[in-house]
Design a protein around this motif. Structure first.
Motif, PDB file in Angstrom:
ATOM      1  N   PHE A 134       0.871  -1.159   0.000  1.00 19.51           N
ATOM      2  CA  PHE A 134       0.000   0.000   0.000  1.00 19.51           C
ATOM      3  C   PHE A 134       0.916   1.219   0.000  1.00 19.51           C
ATOM      4  N   MET A 136       1.174   4.972   0.080  1.00 17.77           N
ATOM      5  CA  MET A 136       0.580   6.280   0.282  1.00 17.77           C
ATOM      6  C   MET A 136       1.642   7.297   0.726  1.00 17.77           C
ATOM      7  N   THR A 137       2.405   6.972   1.749  1.00 19.46           N
ATOM      8  CA  THR A 137       3.328   7.919   2.382  1.00 19.46           C
ATOM      9  C   THR A 137       4.447   8.361   1.433  1.00 19.46           C
ATOM     10  N   SER A 143       2.929  13.240   5.536  1.00 21.61           N
ATOM     11  CA  SER A 143       1.890  12.358   4.984  1.00 21.61           C
ATOM     12  C   SER A 143       0.833  11.981   6.011  1.00 21.61           C
ATOM     13  N   SER A 144       1.039  12.376   7.294  1.00 23.00           N
ATOM     14  CA  SER A 144      -0.021  12.118   8.269  1.00 23.00           C
ATOM     15  C   SER A 144      -1.255  12.948   7.897  1.00 23.00           C
ATOM     16  N   TRP A 168       8.280   3.929   2.875  1.00 19.56           N
ATOM     17  CA  TRP A 168       7.622   3.126   3.901  1.00 19.56           C
ATOM     18  C   TRP A 168       6.505   2.249   3.328  1.00 19.56           C
ATOM     19  N   THR A 170       5.306  -1.010   3.024  1.00 21.10           N
ATOM     20  CA  THR A 170       5.592  -2.282   3.691  1.00 21.10           C
ATOM     21  C   THR A 170       5.352  -3.457   2.746  1.00 21.10           C
TER      22      THR A 170
HETATM   23  C1  LIG Z   1       7.311   0.585  10.016  1.00 23.24           C
HETATM   24  C2  LIG Z   1       6.435   1.469   9.199  1.00 23.24           C
HETATM   25  C3  LIG Z   1       5.575   0.908   8.260  1.00 23.24           C
HETATM   26  C4  LIG Z   1       4.777   1.728   7.443  1.00 23.24           C
HETATM   27  N1  LIG Z   1       3.990   1.161   6.462  1.00 23.24           N
HETATM   28  C5  LIG Z   1       3.374   1.972   5.561  1.00 23.24           C
HETATM   29  C6  LIG Z   1       2.718   1.421   4.408  1.00 23.24           C
HETATM   30  O1  LIG Z   1       2.658   0.194   4.215  1.00 23.24           O
HETATM   31  N2  LIG Z   1       2.188   2.288   3.483  1.00 23.24           N
HETATM   32  C7  LIG Z   1       2.251   3.647   3.655  1.00 23.24           C
HETATM   33  O2  LIG Z   1       1.752   4.372   2.795  1.00 23.24           O
HETATM   34  N3  LIG Z   1       2.846   4.191   4.757  1.00 23.24           N
HETATM   35  C8  LIG Z   1       3.411   3.394   5.705  1.00 23.24           C
HETATM   36  N4  LIG Z   1       4.073   3.934   6.773  1.00 23.24           N
HETATM   37  C9  LIG Z   1       4.114   5.391   6.936  1.00 23.24           C
HETATM   38  C10 LIG Z   1       3.325   5.935   8.105  1.00 23.24           C
HETATM   39  O3  LIG Z   1       1.956   5.688   7.950  1.00 23.24           O
HETATM   40  C11 LIG Z   1       3.683   7.427   8.205  1.00 23.24           C
HETATM   41  O4  LIG Z   1       5.035   7.499   8.634  1.00 23.24           O
HETATM   42  C12 LIG Z   1       2.756   8.183   9.134  1.00 23.24           C
HETATM   43  O5  LIG Z   1       1.474   8.320   8.579  1.00 23.24           O
HETATM   44  C13 LIG Z   1       3.299   9.598   9.438  1.00 23.24           C
HETATM   45  O6  LIG Z   1       3.565  10.296   8.260  1.00 23.24           O
HETATM   46  P1  LIG Z   1       5.006  10.997   8.101  1.00 23.24           P
HETATM   47  O7  LIG Z   1       6.060   9.988   8.343  1.00 23.24           O
HETATM   48  O8  LIG Z   1       5.013  11.707   6.804  1.00 23.24           O
HETATM   49  O9  LIG Z   1       5.103  12.016   9.307  1.00 23.24           O
HETATM   50  P2  LIG Z   1       4.652  13.547   9.284  1.00 23.24           P
HETATM   51  O10 LIG Z   1       3.301  13.666   8.669  1.00 23.24           O
HETATM   52  O11 LIG Z   1       5.769  14.347   8.739  1.00 23.24           O
HETATM   53  O12 LIG Z   1       4.476  13.834  10.825  1.00 23.24           O
HETATM   54  C14 LIG Z   1       5.641  13.898  11.672  1.00 23.24           C
HETATM   55  C15 LIG Z   1       5.210  14.278  13.065  1.00 23.24           C
HETATM   56  O13 LIG Z   1       4.617  15.554  13.074  1.00 23.24           O
HETATM   57  C16 LIG Z   1       3.723  15.650  14.169  1.00 23.24           C
HETATM   58  N5  LIG Z   1       2.396  16.101  13.730  1.00 23.24           N
HETATM   59  C17 LIG Z   1       1.766  15.818  12.584  1.00 23.24           C
HETATM   60  N6  LIG Z   1       0.540  16.386  12.537  1.00 23.24           N
HETATM   61  C18 LIG Z   1       0.396  17.058  13.698  1.00 23.24           C
HETATM   62  C19 LIG Z   1      -0.651  17.848  14.260  1.00 23.24           C
HETATM   63  N7  LIG Z   1      -1.804  18.040  13.601  1.00 23.24           N
HETATM   64  N8  LIG Z   1      -0.442  18.391  15.480  1.00 23.24           N
HETATM   65  C20 LIG Z   1       0.739  18.203  16.144  1.00 23.24           C
HETATM   66  N9  LIG Z   1       1.740  17.450  15.663  1.00 23.24           N
HETATM   67  C21 LIG Z   1       1.584  16.890  14.459  1.00 23.24           C
HETATM   68  C22 LIG Z   1       3.619  14.246  14.767  1.00 23.24           C
HETATM   69  O14 LIG Z   1       4.432  14.143  15.916  1.00 23.24           O
HETATM   70  C23 LIG Z   1       4.167  13.381  13.673  1.00 23.24           C
HETATM   71  O15 LIG Z   1       4.719  12.166  14.153  1.00 23.24           O
HETATM   72  C24 LIG Z   1       4.837   3.136   7.623  1.00 23.24           C
HETATM   73  C25 LIG Z   1       5.693   3.693   8.582  1.00 23.24           C
HETATM   74  C26 LIG Z   1       6.495   2.886   9.352  1.00 23.24           C
HETATM   75  C27 LIG Z   1       7.426   3.529  10.344  1.00 23.24           C
END
Ligand SMILES: Cc1cc2nc3c(=O)[nH]c(=O)nc-3n(C[C@H](O)[C@H](O)[C@H](O)COP(=O)(O)OP(=O)(O)OC[C@H]3O[C@@H](n4cnc5c(N)ncnc54)[C@H](O)[C@@H]3O)c2cc1C
Length: 412
Positions: A134, A136-137, A143-144, A168, A170
């Motif tokens: 999948f 997305m990220t 990407s959150s 990421w 998986t």
């Molecule tokens: C082991 C692992 C497996 C994964 N598997 C998949 C997968 O199969 N497919 C896929 O697409 N993704 C996958 N991911 C990605 C994962 O879903 C993302 O890392 C996650 O959604 C966070 O996105 P980001 O890394 O871009 O962090 P960012 O969006 O950059 O966020 C970083 C930090 O900012 C802070 N933050 C964000 N928003 C706010 C807010 N509104 N208020 C205050 N603080 C905030 C939080 O502390 C957050 O941790 C995986 C990640 C890991 C580590």
């Protein structure tokens, strides 16, 4: 009060517990050894296929899928009890074909795939013959907040052209990986939540490039692994779009509710196992003239762990039941709450167990260190804690203000 579990789920639970005792725990070390003794770590240890075949023969297969035609037809509440047991071992979810991200991808295909796509991708996934990712990220954006996703999916005649930088993803290192669900923008000018779509991309399509492997706290998670993938001018038939252009968010929402229950119940399973291991160790070691188990400070840690596990389990089962009764949207506050509570509890209990094991706790001789690393990533995966806290706060405030307005109106 907890809802009673159906007879069928009780029976499946007993069978699952027996299977774990007989085949899974005794083969955890075998799996690790086979993985390390292979030519390279990106091959499937033979014991995994043996265990899958045994589980399938016993009917302990695809238990996650609520759809009766393709899966076990269990409710979220029923499956949650089974998922906890699988979470006790890091190799167990795949043994029962219940591992992420294949579970979510299979659910998406059941709901939105055409008959042809089901035949081509869903059936071999359900049989455990192929694996999926999948995507997305993205490394370039936060990407959150999925509205930030920048990948482009552009219609060109009867095809779509995909350009994306993902990470990421998986399962991308798995030699059995054959299909990706990719999220990207089909219309950057549409309303914010209608810009994104999801599309099926066969993994052998020209332009799909697995750039690099991403370890987690140094664990390679072989043979499945996580990777950065570049999709460079990848062309797929227009019929590969899922549900239609602009429907990506809708699909993501449906996918995430049950997926979070699974993550949380597995985390609770990991916490239960850690507590068991803690007690076993404390009962077998002596320090400063008495067994560890007889020291008040250790007893207090055991008590704290039990309290936390019970709280997290009840909250997660409540959320699962609410999804069954009222749908994932109505249960969004409960889902956000468990997504924060369950990994925290797992980390607390694992940390106490690691401490009681001393140096052995951080080694690979016991599963505690790897479970800890997994539980820590769970605070980020599928929405970081901060995002869920924000959502819970928002919903709580909204509910309170709504009540006040209603009271005001009644008072008039
Ligand atoms: C082991 C692992 C497996 C994964 N598997 C998949 C997968 O199969 N497919 C896929 O697409 N993704 C996958 N991911 C990605 C994962 O879903 C993302 O890392 C996650 O959604 C966070 O996105 P980001 O890394 O871009 O962090 P960012 O969006 O950059 O966020 C970083 C930090 O900012 C802070 N933050 C964000 N928003 C706010 C807010 N509104 N208020 C205050 N603080 C905030 C939080 O502390 C957050 O941790 C995986 C990640 C890991 C580590």
């Amino acid at each position: 009060m907890l809802k009673e579990l159906s007879e069928r789920a009780v029976k499946l639970k007993e069978e699952l517990v027996d299977f774990m005792e007989a085949y899974v725990y005794p083969n955890e070390k075998v799996y690790t050894e086979q993985l390390s003794n292979q030519e390279n770590r990106w091959q499937i240890p033979p014991i995994m296929e043996e265990l899958k075949s045994k589980a399938k023969n016993k009917g302990l297969w695809n238990l996650f899928l609520p759809d009766e035609q393709y899966g076990a037809g269990l409710s979220n509440y029923e499956y949650a009890h089974l998922c906890e047991i699988m979470g006790r071992s890091l190799i167990a979810p795949e043994v029962f074909n219940c591992n992420a991200p294949d579970t979510g991808n299979m659910e998406v295909l059941v709901k939105y795939g055409t008959e042809e796509q089901k035949k081509q991708w869903l059936e071999p996934l359900l049989a455990g013959e192929i694996r999926s990712v999948f995507s997305m990220t993205e490394p370039a954006v936060a990407s959150s907040d999925a509205t930030n996703i920048q990948s482009s999916i552009v219609r060109d005649g009867d095809e779509y052209v995909i350009n994306a930088r993902k990470w990421w993803s998986t399962g991308a290192m798995d030699p059995r990986c054959k299909i990706a669900i990719v999220m990207g923008k089909t219309d950057p000018n549409a309303e914010r939540h209608k810009q994104q779509s999801m599309i099926l991309v066969p993994f052998d399509t020209p332009g799909v490039e697995v750039k690099r492997h991403l370890p987690v706290f140094g664990y390679d998670h072989a043979p499945n692994g996580h990777a950065e993938i570049h999709y460079n001018n990848v062309r797929v038939p227009a019929s590969n779009i899922l549900l239609g252009e602009g429907r990506g968010f809708e699909i993501a929402q449906g996918r995430l509710g049950p997926g979070r229950i699974h993550h949380c119940m597995r985390a609770i399973g990991a916490a239960e196992r850690a507590l068991e291991l803690l007690i076993t160790r404390a009962n077998s070691r002596e320090a400063f003239h008495s067994k560890l188990i007889d020291k008040d400070v250790i007893r207090a840690q055991i008590a704290e762990s039990r309290i936390e596990i019970e709280q997290a389990r009840l909250l997660t089962l409540h959320a699962a039941n609410k999804i069954d009764q009222e749908g994932a949207k109505a249960a969004r506050k409960e889902i956000a709450m468990i997504k924060i509570a369950a990994p925290r509890v797992a980390l607390n209990v694992l940390d106490r167990a690691i401490e009681v094991y001393g140096g052995a706790g951080v080694s690979d001789d016991f599963p505690l260190a790897e479970h800890w690393a997994n539980a820590r990533t769970l605070r980020i995966v599928d929405g970081p804690d901060q995002v869920h806290l924000r959502d819970i706060g928002k919903l709580e405030v909204r509910e309170q203000l709504l009540k006040e307005t209603e009271t005001e109106l009644v008072g008039r």
